[in-house]
Design a protein around this motif. Structure first.
Motif, PDB file in Angstrom:
ATOM      1  N   ILE A 299      15.390  11.582  15.208  1.00 11.37           N
ATOM      2  CA  ILE A 299      15.356  11.905  16.667  1.00 11.37           C
ATOM      3  C   ILE A 299      14.656  13.646  16.433  1.00 11.37           C
ATOM      4  O   ILE A 299      15.692  14.958  16.531  1.00 11.37           O
ATOM      5  N   ASP A 300      13.929  13.985  17.320  1.00  9.31           N
ATOM      6  CA  ASP A 300      13.406  15.391  17.522  1.00  9.31           C
ATOM      7  C   ASP A 300      13.855  15.955  18.647  1.00  9.31           C
ATOM      8  O   ASP A 300      14.378  15.547  19.367  1.00  9.31           O
ATOM      9  N   GLU A 301      13.683  17.743  18.576  1.00  9.43           N
ATOM     10  CA  GLU A 301      14.208  18.597  19.629  1.00  9.43           C
ATOM     11  C   GLU A 301      13.686  17.679  21.288  1.00  9.43           C
ATOM     12  O   GLU A 301      14.552  17.817  22.046  1.00  9.43           O
ATOM     13  N   GLU A 302      12.467  16.698  21.825  1.00 14.47           N
ATOM     14  CA  GLU A 302      12.188  16.631  22.614  1.00 14.47           C
ATOM     15  C   GLU A 302      13.317  15.338  23.165  1.00 14.47           C
ATOM     16  O   GLU A 302      12.605  14.537  23.909  1.00 14.47           O
ATOM     17  N   GLY A 303      13.727  14.721  21.879  1.00 16.76           N
ATOM     18  CA  GLY A 303      14.413  13.210  22.350  1.00 16.76           C
ATOM     19  C   GLY A 303      13.787  12.117  21.850  1.00 16.76           C
ATOM     20  O   GLY A 303      13.984  10.666  22.261  1.00 16.76           O
ATOM     21  N   LEU A 304      12.495  12.334  21.027  1.00 14.86           N
ATOM     22  CA  LEU A 304      11.737  11.326  20.853  1.00 14.86           C
ATOM     23  C   LEU A 304      11.801  10.713  19.110  1.00 14.86           C
ATOM     24  O   LEU A 304      12.869  11.747  18.371  1.00 14.86           O
ATOM     25  N   VAL A 305      11.629   9.886  18.594  1.00 17.31           N
ATOM     26  CA  VAL A 305      11.853   9.388  17.249  1.00 17.31           C
ATOM     27  C   VAL A 305      11.032   9.943  16.486  1.00 17.31           C
ATOM     28  O   VAL A 305       9.922  10.083  16.951  1.00 17.31           O
ATOM     29  N   GLN A 306      11.285  10.580  15.874  1.00 15.28           N
ATOM     30  CA  GLN A 306       9.490  11.137  14.679  1.00 15.28           C
ATOM     31  C   GLN A 306       9.741   9.481  14.073  1.00 15.28           C
ATOM     32  O   GLN A 306      10.283   9.153  12.749  1.00 15.28           O
ATOM     33  N   VAL A 307       8.571   9.746  13.990  1.00 17.52           N
ATOM     34  CA  VAL A 307       7.322   8.481  13.039  1.00 17.52           C
ATOM     35  C   VAL A 307       7.202   9.171  11.669  1.00 17.52           C
ATOM     36  O   VAL A 307       6.230   9.739  11.709  1.00 17.52           O
ATOM     37  N   VAL A 308       6.841   8.981  10.689  1.00 20.79           N
ATOM     38  CA  VAL A 308       6.136   9.520   9.376  1.00 20.79           C
ATOM     39  C   VAL A 308       4.909   9.310   9.912  1.00 20.79           C
ATOM     40  O   VAL A 308       3.918   8.183  10.338  1.00 20.79           O
ATOM     41  N   THR A 309       3.861  10.563   9.232  1.00 18.74           N
ATOM     42  CA  THR A 309       2.325  10.836   9.647  1.00 18.74           C
ATOM     43  C   THR A 309       1.851  10.283   8.102  1.00 18.74           C
ATOM     44  O   THR A 309       3.135  10.827   6.748  1.00 18.74           O
ATOM     45  N   PRO A 310       0.465  10.055   7.567  1.00 20.53           N
ATOM     46  CA  PRO A 310       0.481  10.235   6.531  1.00 20.53           C
ATOM     47  C   PRO A 310       0.573  12.295   6.095  1.00 20.53           C
ATOM     48  O   PRO A 310       0.753  11.929   4.663  1.00 20.53           O
ATOM     49  N   GLU A 311       0.703  12.679   5.584  1.00 18.81           N
ATOM     50  CA  GLU A 311       1.253  13.848   6.281  1.00 18.81           C
ATOM     51  C   GLU A 311       2.436  13.949   5.526  1.00 18.81           C
ATOM     52  O   GLU A 311       3.204  15.401   4.406  1.00 18.81           O
TER      53      GLU A 311
ATOM     54  N   ALA B 243       6.439   5.229  -2.903  1.00 14.54           N
ATOM     55  CA  ALA B 243       6.933   6.063  -1.431  1.00 14.54           C
ATOM     56  C   ALA B 243       7.835   5.747  -0.935  1.00 14.54           C
ATOM     57  O   ALA B 243       7.881   4.615  -0.663  1.00 14.54           O
ATOM     58  N   ARG B 244       8.900   6.466  -0.447  1.00 12.44           N
ATOM     59  CA  ARG B 244      10.165   6.695   0.133  1.00 12.44           C
ATOM     60  C   ARG B 244       9.668   5.626   1.660  1.00 12.44           C
ATOM     61  O   ARG B 244      11.146   5.572   1.868  1.00 12.44           O
ATOM     62  N   ASN B 245       8.528   6.599   1.881  1.00 10.43           N
ATOM     63  CA  ASN B 245       8.454   6.038   3.109  1.00 10.43           C
ATOM     64  C   ASN B 245       6.814   5.393   3.618  1.00 10.43           C
ATOM     65  O   ASN B 245       5.957   6.660   3.177  1.00 10.43           O
ATOM     66  N   LEU B 246       6.348   4.856   4.588  1.00  9.65           N
ATOM     67  CA  LEU B 246       5.020   5.269   4.862  1.00  9.65           C
ATOM     68  C   LEU B 246       4.800   5.179   5.767  1.00  9.65           C
ATOM     69  O   LEU B 246       5.327   5.336   6.715  1.00  9.65           O
ATOM     70  N   PRO B 247       3.301   5.668   6.814  1.00  8.80           N
ATOM     71  CA  PRO B 247       3.491   5.843   7.702  1.00  8.80           C
ATOM     72  C   PRO B 247       3.546   4.924   8.900  1.00  8.80           C
ATOM     73  O   PRO B 247       3.334   3.345   8.477  1.00  8.80           O
ATOM     74  N   GLY B 248       3.603   5.440   9.822  1.00 10.72           N
ATOM     75  CA  GLY B 248       4.340   4.555  10.871  1.00 10.72           C
ATOM     76  C   GLY B 248       4.835   3.675  11.039  1.00 10.72           C
ATOM     77  O   GLY B 248       5.658   3.443  12.184  1.00 10.72           O
ATOM     78  N   GLU B 249       6.038   4.354  10.113  1.00  6.22           N
ATOM     79  CA  GLU B 249       7.569   4.145  10.214  1.00  6.22           C
ATOM     80  C   GLU B 249       8.724   5.065  10.806  1.00  6.22           C
ATOM     81  O   GLU B 249       8.134   6.268  10.883  1.00  6.22           O
ATOM     82  N   ILE B 250       9.310   4.372  11.235  1.00  2.00           N
ATOM     83  CA  ILE B 250      10.615   6.023  11.740  1.00  2.00           C
ATOM     84  C   ILE B 250      11.488   5.897  11.200  1.00  2.00           C
ATOM     85  O   ILE B 250      11.966   5.615   9.734  1.00  2.00           O
ATOM     86  N   LEU B 251      11.293   7.685  10.608  1.00  4.66           N
ATOM     87  CA  LEU B 251      11.857   8.637   9.934  1.00  4.66           C
ATOM     88  C   LEU B 251      13.808   8.378   9.956  1.00  4.66           C
ATOM     89  O   LEU B 251      14.231   8.170  11.115  1.00  4.66           O
ATOM     90  N   GLN B 252      14.137   7.139   8.448  1.00  5.87           N
ATOM     91  CA  GLN B 252      15.812   7.708   8.792  1.00  5.87           C
ATOM     92  C   GLN B 252      16.201   8.926   8.114  1.00  5.87           C
ATOM     93  O   GLN B 252      16.008   9.693   6.867  1.00  5.87           O
TER      94      GLN B 252
END
Length: 562
Positions: free
Chosen positions: A389-401, A415-424
């Motif tokens: 969860i980011d500082e604004e209280g929203l889930v962090q979604v992985v971007t291509p970067e 790849a540990r994660n792919l774009p579009g997934e929620i960072l765990q």
């Protein structure tokens, strides 16, 4: 006649009829009336929305239903290896679903095609994603064997389309299951009208992908926030509740809708062994006690039916230099793997639960199954995480970067994660404080691998004091190979050449079950268990997927679409 008695009788009769009418009214009340508050569920004016018409989980593509129950896990008829790693213990498995066949080459090629379209390997930023998903076709090579025909053709040639995929590591199998979950979930939402039809072909890209968890937790962030895909014109009319003005109340499907399917995953060891035994039709005392040797009935690998008498019921290595019998009477029909569904299924409708290829399961390997602590849905391998969860209280979604790559022991990048997934991120004390059922994020070593497991834990005198992360290396004294990349991407390998290492067991070895085309008959027993590094692959290990079941243990007989 006494008039008081008549009046009393009439009064009692009226009261009884009133109670009966009231009871009838209550028993036939709408499912949309809350039994907690009496308010309306799914009211057109708004309020609590819930699928009150849900009857049963629909069987997802490729799966068959496995009714759960009790069985004796680890009971083997022979133990010539004297591994002592499958001591019989009674377990209970909940109902679940499992692939009727092993994942085939054409199924895996569909996955590779999607990866290639969405993350083009020609793009330097995504090259490692595609290469990390590719099976290792070099597993077919042998120093003293001519196997180049399989190296070059087994994965992609149409002649092998319906053969089980091999050269896939445990890590790659897990990623395939995750991809499959998203694609089936994407299809379900399209069919229900919640997302734009055909968007999986026309609108998907590295910046706009679909992920089940993201859709559930932050639907506006799926497909890169593409409103046209997430809220299509004319969609939801047959699903979303409407307010008094005809506007949709729910524009996103939720778990309460029952529309979003559960995820595909690898089966646990207990599930795989239970399903392989096929106990659905046989309820004899001997079977219950664990005296069933193969996925089929009987104590032999050859068929007893007159038409096919003497033919093998699975493909496996029958003897030294004998992988399928002599020409003209090939009694198992194959020399390497065989096309799926070439042999009869077991009583659950599962094919090739012995022979063809051995199969990855979800569990981390340990020599014991700790039934003293748990005998219900046994599984060793839990690593609990939570959404970042980011500082604004929203889930962090992985971007291509944001994609992070892991370097495996083989030097391969994945790849540990792919774009579009929620960072765990790992769970912390907020989730574990004063809990009695788990106390940390990584529970793989519980009761076998951590400091509490053995009084000999410290006796290995390792220089590495890595704490919890290196616990099993200490207890099981496994090699400590190291591999990493420098700032230029060059591999730096440190091979552990110590002569004091006495085990290959650590937190990165996974169980695989079942005999393969390359194994002798001994390994066809579903209770046999072996292990292999999770980031390596072979020419005899494949996999199939499973899915949990929600709701009742048994299927309703009047349901036809399951």
């Amino acid at each position: 006649m006494d008039m008081r008695k008549v009046i009393t009788f009439k009064t009692l009769l009226i009261l009884a009829l009133s109670l009966a009418a009231f009871s009838c009214k209550k028993s036939t009340s709408s499912k949309n009336t809350s039994r907690a508050t009496g308010w309306q569920i799914n009211d057109r004016e708004g309020g609590f929305q819930y699928n009150t018409r849900f009857e049963e989980q629909e069987t997802a593509p490729g799966l068959v239903f496995i009714e759960g129950g009790t069985f004796t896990m680890g009971r083997v008829q022979d133990d010539v290896m004297h591994d002592w790693n499958n001591t019989p213990n009674q377990q209970h498995v909940q109902s679940f679903y499992m692939d009727e066949t092993e994942v085939t080459n054409v199924m895996y090629l569909e996955y590779l095609d999607w990866i290639k379209r969405v993350y083009p390997p020609t793009d330097e930023n995504f090259r490692a994603i595609y290469h990390g998903a590719l099976p290792d076709t070099l597993v077919w090579r042998n120093r003293l064997g001519f196997n180049e025909i399989m190296t070059e053709n087994y994965l992609r040639h149409p002649g092998y389309a319906e053969y089980p995929v091999v050269g896939v590591s445990w890590i790659q199998a897990v990623e395939f299951a995750n991809w499959r979950s998203d694609r089936v979930g994407e299809m379900a939402l399209q069919k229900a009208g919640y997302t734009k039809r055909g968007s999986h072909l026309t609108d998907v890209s590295a910046d706009a992908t679909f992920n089940i968890d993201t859709y559930i937790n932050a639907p506006t962030l799926t497909y890169g926030g593409n409103e046209e895909v997430i809220n299509p014109e004319g969609g939801r009319s047959r699903n979303a509740q409407l307010d008094a003005d005809g506007n949709p109340i729910n524009i996103y499907a939720k778990r309460e809708s029952g529309i979003i399917p559960l995820k595909y995953r690898l089966p646990t060891e207990a599930e795989w062994e239970y399903a392989a035994l096929g106990l659905s039709e046989i309820r004899s005392y001997n079977v219950y006690r664990g005296r069933k040797k193969y996925p089929w009935d009987g104590q032999y690998t050859r068929a007893g039916k007159r038409r096919i008498r003497g033919d093998q019921l699975a493909n496996f290595k029958q003897g030294k230099g004998d992988y399928g019998g002599i020409a003209g009477w090939s009694d198992d029909g194959a020399d390497i793997t065989n096309e799926v569904k070439s042999y009869d299924p077991n009583d659950y409708g599962l094919y090739d639960m012995a022979g063809n290829v051995a199969e990855w399961v979800a569990d981390v390997y340990r020599p014991i199954v700790d039934d003293e602590f748990n005998d219900f849905n046994y599984f060793r391998g839990n690593v609990y995480t939570k959404n970042s969860i980011d500082e604004e209280g929203l889930v962090q979604v992985v971007t291509p970067e944001d994609v992070v790559y892991d370097t495996l022991s083989t030097g391969k990048l994945v790849a540990r994660n792919l774009p579009g997934e929620i960072l765990q991120v790992p769970v912390d004390e907020e989730e574990t404080y004063l809990r009695t059922n788990f106390d940390k994020s990584n529970e793989i070593n519980f009761r076998d691998g951590d400091r509490r497991s053995s009084r000999y834990f410290e006796s290995f005198n390792d220089e590495d004091e890595g704490g919890e992360e290196s616990a099993t290396r200490k207890m099981y004294n496994s090699p400590k190979h190291r591999i990493e990349r420098d700032s230029l991407g060059n591999l730096i390998r440190e091979y552990d050449r110590s002569n004091t290492r006495t085990s290959l067991i650590n937190d990165n070895v996974r169980v695989y079950k079942g005999g393969s085309w390359k194994d002798r008959e001994y390994w066809l027993d579903p209770a046999q268990r072996r292990y292999y590094p999770e980031d390596m692959a072979t020419d005899y290990i494949g996999f199939r997927c499973a899915m949990s079941r929600v709701g009742s243990k048994t299927k309703r007989k009047n349901k036809t679409k399951n």
